[in-house]
Design a protein around this motif. Structure first.
Motif, mmCIF file in Angstrom:
data_model
loop_
_atom_site.group_PDB
_atom_site.id
_atom_site.type_symbol
_atom_site.label_atom_id
_atom_site.label_comp_id
_atom_site.label_asym_id
_atom_site.label_seq_id
_atom_site.Cartn_x
_atom_site.Cartn_y
_atom_site.Cartn_z
ATOM 1 N N THR A 49 -4.320 7.593 -0.929
ATOM 2 C CA THR A 49 -3.887 6.495 -0.056
ATOM 3 C C THR A 49 -4.404 5.159 -0.578
ATOM 4 O OG1 THR A 49 -3.925 8.000 1.839
ATOM 5 C CG2 THR A 49 -3.859 5.637 2.311
ATOM 6 N N GLN A 50 -5.642 5.138 -1.061
ATOM 7 C CA GLN A 50 -6.208 3.897 -1.596
ATOM 8 C C GLN A 50 -5.478 3.461 -2.873
ATOM 9 O OE1 GLN A 50 -10.308 5.252 -1.807
ATOM 10 N NE2 GLN A 50 -10.899 3.818 -0.187
ATOM 11 N N LYS A 51 -5.119 4.427 -3.708
ATOM 12 C CA LYS A 51 -4.343 4.094 -4.912
ATOM 13 C C LYS A 51 -2.999 3.490 -4.521
ATOM 14 C CE LYS A 51 -6.330 7.586 -8.023
ATOM 15 N NZ LYS A 51 -6.049 8.785 -8.850
ATOM 16 N N ALA A 52 -2.366 4.090 -3.510
ATOM 17 C CA ALA A 52 -1.081 3.574 -3.054
ATOM 18 C C ALA A 52 -1.240 2.160 -2.489
ATOM 19 C CB ALA A 52 -0.486 4.503 -1.995
ATOM 20 N N ALA A 53 -2.364 1.927 -1.793
ATOM 21 C CA ALA A 53 -2.629 0.606 -1.221
ATOM 22 C C ALA A 53 -2.790 -0.448 -2.322
ATOM 23 C CB ALA A 53 -3.878 0.656 -0.348
ATOM 24 N N ILE A 54 -3.527 -0.100 -3.360
ATOM 25 C CA ILE A 54 -3.712 -1.025 -4.488
ATOM 26 C C ILE A 54 -2.380 -1.295 -5.165
ATOM 27 C CG2 ILE A 54 -4.807 -1.306 -6.757
ATOM 28 C CD1 ILE A 54 -7.117 0.444 -5.714
ATOM 29 N N LEU B 34 -0.295 -3.728 -3.036
ATOM 30 C CA LEU B 34 -0.801 -5.098 -3.106
ATOM 31 C C LEU B 34 -0.478 -5.746 -4.446
ATOM 32 C CD1 LEU B 34 -4.296 -4.631 -1.417
ATOM 33 C CD2 LEU B 34 -2.407 -6.022 -0.541
ATOM 34 N N SER B 35 -0.414 -4.942 -5.493
ATOM 35 C CA SER B 35 -0.144 -5.468 -6.834
ATOM 36 C C SER B 35 1.314 -5.827 -7.039
ATOM 37 C CB SER B 35 -0.560 -4.443 -7.901
ATOM 38 O OG SER B 35 -1.913 -4.094 -7.757
ATOM 39 N N LEU B 36 2.206 -5.231 -6.243
ATOM 40 C CA LEU B 36 3.639 -5.439 -6.441
ATOM 41 C C LEU B 36 4.121 -6.809 -5.992
ATOM 42 C CD1 LEU B 36 5.147 -2.001 -5.347
ATOM 43 C CD2 LEU B 36 4.899 -2.884 -7.670
ATOM 44 N N GLY B 37 3.411 -7.431 -5.068
ATOM 45 C CA GLY B 37 3.884 -8.699 -4.520
ATOM 46 C C GLY B 37 4.691 -8.479 -3.255
ATOM 47 N N ASP B 38 4.897 -9.563 -2.506
ATOM 48 C CA ASP B 38 5.496 -9.462 -1.174
ATOM 49 C C ASP B 38 6.913 -8.879 -1.186
ATOM 50 O OD1 ASP B 38 3.171 -10.550 -0.314
ATOM 51 O OD2 ASP B 38 3.970 -12.566 0.040
ATOM 52 N N ARG C 26 1.318 2.541 8.979
ATOM 53 C CA ARG C 26 0.021 2.365 9.629
ATOM 54 C C ARG C 26 -1.114 2.846 8.715
ATOM 55 N NH1 ARG C 26 1.127 5.207 13.595
ATOM 56 N NH2 ARG C 26 2.131 3.567 14.809
ATOM 57 N N GLU C 27 -0.941 4.029 8.125
ATOM 58 C CA GLU C 27 -1.992 4.584 7.258
ATOM 59 C C GLU C 27 -2.208 3.716 6.023
ATOM 60 O OE1 GLU C 27 -3.076 8.765 4.877
ATOM 61 O OE2 GLU C 27 -1.148 8.523 5.891
ATOM 62 N N LEU C 28 -1.112 3.278 5.422
ATOM 63 C CA LEU C 28 -1.208 2.466 4.216
ATOM 64 C C LEU C 28 -1.789 1.092 4.532
ATOM 65 C CD1 LEU C 28 -0.642 2.697 1.235
ATOM 66 C CD2 LEU C 28 1.701 1.938 1.637
ATOM 67 N N SER C 29 -1.410 0.511 5.657
ATOM 68 C CA SER C 29 -1.918 -0.808 6.047
ATOM 69 C C SER C 29 -3.420 -0.768 6.287
ATOM 70 C CB SER C 29 -1.203 -1.304 7.311
ATOM 71 O OG SER C 29 0.187 -1.447 7.077
ATOM 72 N N GLN C 30 -3.886 0.302 6.932
ATOM 73 C CA GLN C 30 -5.327 0.446 7.165
ATOM 74 C C GLN C 30 -6.088 0.527 5.843
ATOM 75 O OE1 GLN C 30 -5.464 3.920 9.681
ATOM 76 N NE2 GLN C 30 -5.240 2.734 11.585
ATOM 77 N N ALA C 31 -5.509 1.268 4.884
ATOM 78 C CA ALA C 31 -6.157 1.394 3.574
ATOM 79 C C ALA C 31 -6.165 0.051 2.844
ATOM 80 C CB ALA C 31 -5.425 2.441 2.731
ATOM 81 N N VAL D 285 -11.030 -5.544 -5.547
ATOM 82 C CA VAL D 285 -10.750 -4.452 -6.476
ATOM 83 C C VAL D 285 -10.844 -4.976 -7.906
ATOM 84 C CG1 VAL D 285 -9.102 -2.694 -7.200
ATOM 85 C CG2 VAL D 285 -9.210 -3.379 -4.799
ATOM 86 N N ASN D 286 -11.650 -4.319 -8.717
ATOM 87 C CA ASN D 286 -11.822 -4.727 -10.112
ATOM 88 C C ASN D 286 -10.488 -4.687 -10.856
ATOM 89 O OD1 ASN D 286 -12.440 -4.303 -13.064
ATOM 90 N ND2 ASN D 286 -14.525 -4.619 -12.279
ATOM 91 N N SER D 287 -10.229 -5.683 -11.704
ATOM 92 C CA SER D 287 -8.963 -5.748 -12.443
ATOM 93 C C SER D 287 -8.773 -4.536 -13.346
ATOM 94 C CB SER D 287 -8.898 -7.032 -13.274
ATOM 95 O OG SER D 287 -9.948 -7.066 -14.225
ATOM 96 N N ASN D 288 -9.852 -3.967 -13.843
ATOM 97 C CA ASN D 288 -9.744 -2.770 -14.688
ATOM 98 C C ASN D 288 -9.203 -1.579 -13.899
ATOM 99 O OD1 ASN D 288 -10.780 -4.075 -16.951
ATOM 100 N ND2 ASN D 288 -12.901 -3.583 -16.413
ATOM 101 N N ILE D 289 -9.552 -1.521 -12.601
ATOM 102 C CA ILE D 289 -9.049 -0.455 -11.745
ATOM 103 C C ILE D 289 -7.536 -0.595 -11.574
ATOM 104 C CG2 ILE D 289 -9.085 0.492 -9.407
ATOM 105 C CD1 ILE D 289 -11.586 1.163 -10.933
ATOM 106 N N VAL D 290 -7.073 -1.824 -11.334
ATOM 107 C CA VAL D 290 -5.639 -2.079 -11.165
ATOM 108 C C VAL D 290 -4.886 -1.695 -12.436
ATOM 109 C CG1 VAL D 290 -3.875 -3.817 -10.677
ATOM 110 C CG2 VAL D 290 -6.108 -3.949 -9.548
ATOM 111 N N GLU D 291 -5.422 -2.108 -13.573
ATOM 112 C CA GLU D 291 -4.762 -1.806 -14.844
ATOM 113 C C GLU D 291 -4.706 -0.305 -15.086
ATOM 114 O OE1 GLU D 291 -5.365 -2.689 -19.616
ATOM 115 O OE2 GLU D 291 -6.073 -4.125 -18.123
#
Length: 339
Positions: free
Chosen positions: A14-19, A22-26, A42-47, A54-60
């Protein structure tokens, strides 16, 4: 302030999906949210709210892992059969059948609506192996303009036999109509959905085409280190603004009629000399002069704005190519144009 996420292994799905969201843009994230139910949102918004920094290396690493999985294992691409089995484990057979009917093939509430959205060449290729009476029933149930295009693609003698059956046809019994619908649903639509499944590398090429230039270069470099073969296949399938130099003069002029002048000026600000020369060669002297003046008056522009403008023009070019209005030559000798 939330704690910094710096351990990739500790992230939940769920946290990966949340990141990822957020990375995709609005705009892109909004379209994905529209496809989710309330519990998922609801679950994704809470996460998302609890992520913190979040560290940029994690996003990459997340995006590279996503690209790598999709390009190599196909683990994110399901099949009609596996989806149906999964649904059957929690839903009634009636609901499963209804859902599967909706996702098997083109959009439409009824079978005849769906057929109306099937390419005429694909439909004609299927119908030419059916009984003329069956074809006659189908052609009387779809829209006349679509039926005309399908009829013109059938072998002439066979087409005339179908026309004769249509002229003699009286009210079709409900049992016969139901049988034709079942056959189309169980054979044609199911096979159409299976054969239309998209290659994972093609999908990734489209995704990479929509990344900004810096992100695309970063992800591609990382993917090359992990799987050079997949990276090369994706590169070969990608279509960029610079590839427009493979369009012939008449195609460029057609493209110029479909793009907004201010967006082209923005796109050319970051284009290569070859791309600029190609567009200016296909403008009148006065139009070219005005375009150059517009580009100069812009002053320095953000690379992101240039990328967005170039992506818009590439999208227009692809649409024109798909409709046959322009031709985009390939990079191989076999695809070169001869005049």
């Amino acid at each position: 302030m939330g704690r910094v996420k710096d351990d990739y292994r500790s992230l939940s799905g769920t946290q990966k999906a949340a990141i990822f969201m957020l990375s995709l843009g609005d705009d892109h994230a909004g379209r994905l949210f529209e496809m989710m139910d309330d519990d998922e949102i609801r679950e994704l918004s809470q996460a998302m709210a609890g992520l913190g920094s979040v560290n940029s290396n994690i996003v990459e690493r997340l995006f590279v892992e996503f690209a790598d999985h999709l390009s190599t294992t196909g683990s994110l691409v399901g099949t009609m059969d596996s989806t149906e089995r999964l649904l059957a484990g929690s839903l009634s057979k009636e609901r499963v059948d209804l859902i599967m009917e909706e996702i098997r093939g083109p959009a439409g509430r009824t079978m005849w609506d769906k057929l109306g959205n099937v390419n005429e060449a694909v439909l004609a290729n299927y119908l030419k192996n059916e009984y003329p009476q069956t074809v006659a029933v189908v052609l009387t149930k779809i829209k006349p303009d679509h039926a005309a295009r399908v009829l013109s693609l059938l072998p002439e003698n066979y087409a005339m036999e179908c026309v004769t059956r249509m002229l003699r046809m009286e009210a079709v019994q409900k049992e016969i109509l139901d049988h034709v619908e079942r056959t189309l649903r169980n054979e044609f639509m199911t096979n159409l959905a299976r054969t239309a499944r998209r290659d994972a590398h093609e999908l990734m090429a489209d995704i990479f085409n929509n990344l900004d230039r810096n992100t695309e270069n970063r992800f591609m470099s990382a993917l090359e280190e992990r799987n050079r073969e997949s990276a090369e296949r994706i590169k070969a399938l990608m279509f960029t603004f610079e590839d427009l130099t493979r369009v012939d003069s008449s195609g460029v002029q057609q493209l110029l009629r479909h793009v907004e002048k201010d967006r082209l000026a923005m796109a050319l600000k970051g284009a290569s000399d070859d791309a600029k020369d190609m567009f200016f060669r296909n403008m009148s002297e006065r139009a070219g002069k005005m375009m150059k003046e517009d580009m100069e008056s812009m002053g320095p522009v953000r690379l992101k704005e240039v990328d967005e403008a170039q992506a818009e023009i590439v999208t227009v070019a692809k649409q024109l190519a798909e409709s046959g209005e322009i031709v985009i030559a390939g990079s191989s000798e076999e695809d070169e144009l001869v005049y």
